[in-house]
Design a protein around this motif. Structure first.
Motif, PDB file in Angstrom:
ATOM      1  N   MET A 161      58.324  47.043  33.409  1.00  0.00           N
ATOM      2  CA  MET A 161      58.707  46.132  32.314  1.00  0.00           C
ATOM      3  C   MET A 161      59.893  46.613  31.478  1.00  0.00           C
ATOM      4  N   ASP A 215      63.817  40.465  23.352  1.00  0.00           N
ATOM      5  CA  ASP A 215      63.662  40.166  24.779  1.00  0.00           C
ATOM      6  C   ASP A 215      62.490  39.204  24.979  1.00  0.00           C
ATOM      7  N   ASN A 216      62.538  38.476  26.063  1.00  0.00           N
ATOM      8  CA  ASN A 216      61.403  37.653  26.510  1.00  0.00           C
ATOM      9  C   ASN A 216      61.020  36.526  25.549  1.00  0.00           C
ATOM     10  N   ASP A 244      60.917  44.372  21.689  1.00  0.00           N
ATOM     11  CA  ASP A 244      60.556  44.311  23.108  1.00  0.00           C
ATOM     12  C   ASP A 244      59.127  44.836  23.299  1.00  0.00           C
ATOM     13  N   LYS A 264      54.511  40.084  22.518  1.00  0.00           N
ATOM     14  CA  LYS A 264      55.188  38.912  21.944  1.00  0.00           C
ATOM     15  C   LYS A 264      54.530  38.377  20.678  1.00  0.00           C
TER      16      LYS A 264
HETATM   17 MG    MG Z   1      61.029  42.819  27.766  1.00  0.00          MG
END
Ligand code: MG
Ligand code: SAM
Length: 196
Positions: free
Chosen positions: A40, A169-170, A141, A144
């Motif tokens: 990841m 990110d994400n 990161d 979430k």
């Molecule tokens: Mg990430």
């Protein structure tokens, strides 16, 4: 085999990179995770976006939430000006132990402060315990569901310099709709970010 993925990533670093060369560490991890097993890490494609932000902003104080094996930590720290500091937070003790070895292998232990613990516990203590005034750049990161509460906590603790950049990110996949909604609509946030 009994080993964990972070342990195998560390072994790949020791075998395929040069001690004291952050770029070779980043390359060794990218190579291992491309050809052997996914991990990841932010990875090379999005890593280039992170590099661009760091090179443009030239931040002196950086906070990273979610260290894992320190791929992004090493990548970012290597691009920072000499006087800059990067604080990175990781609550998984096993990952943090590997991250510490990789940071030392890369020769970046002077620039990087790795803290083992949960973001929600540590953000309120950063000023006091690490003498931080504000951050110029925050890289989100970690998990979430913490993006929004930790962003609000950073604001509440006065840890974001005016004009600070939040890089996350994400946010599209798997997605953080509450965080995106907040940074796009809050009057205090000039929503700027690489969104994926
Ligand atoms: Mg990430
Ligand atoms: N930034 C790393 C990179 O690109 O190489 C990858 C980080 S990985 C996607 C997310 C990490 O965040 C995991 O190692 C996880 O244990 C850690 N984490 C998740 N929630 C956290 C929290 N609230 N506080 C500290 N660490 C957290």
């Amino acid at each position: 085999t009994g080993s964990t993925r972070p342990q195998r990533i560390l072994r790949a670093v020791q075998k395929n990179s040069t001690r004291g060369s952050p770029c070779s560490v980043v390359n060794a991890i990218d190579d291992y995770c491309k050809h052997k097993e996914w991990a990841m890490n932010v990875g090379d494609e999005k890593g280039i976006i992170v590099d661009d932000v760091v090179l443009e902003l030239k931040p002196i104080t950086v906070l990273e939430l979610g260290t894992y094996c320190a791929y992004s930590t090493v990548r970012i720290a290597n691009l920072l000006p000499p006087e800059a500091k990067l604080i990175t937070l990781e609550f998984n003790a096993e990952s943090a132990a590997i991250a510490r070895e990789i940071i030392t292998w890369a020769g970046l232990e002077e620039k990087i402060q790795l803290i083992i613990g949960a973001s929600g516990d540590w953000i309120p203590r950063l000023k006091e315990e690490f003498g931080i005034e504000t951050f110029d750049l925050v890289f989100l990161d970690h998990w979430k569901d913490r993006y929004l509460p930790d962003t609000k906590l950073l604001e509440k603790c006065g840890l974001l310099k005016p004009g600070a950049v939040l890089l996350a990110d994400n946010v599209i996949c798997p997605g953080t709709p509450d965080y995106l909604d907040y940074v796009r609509n809050s009057p205090r946030m000039a929503g700027r970010g690489a969104e994926e």
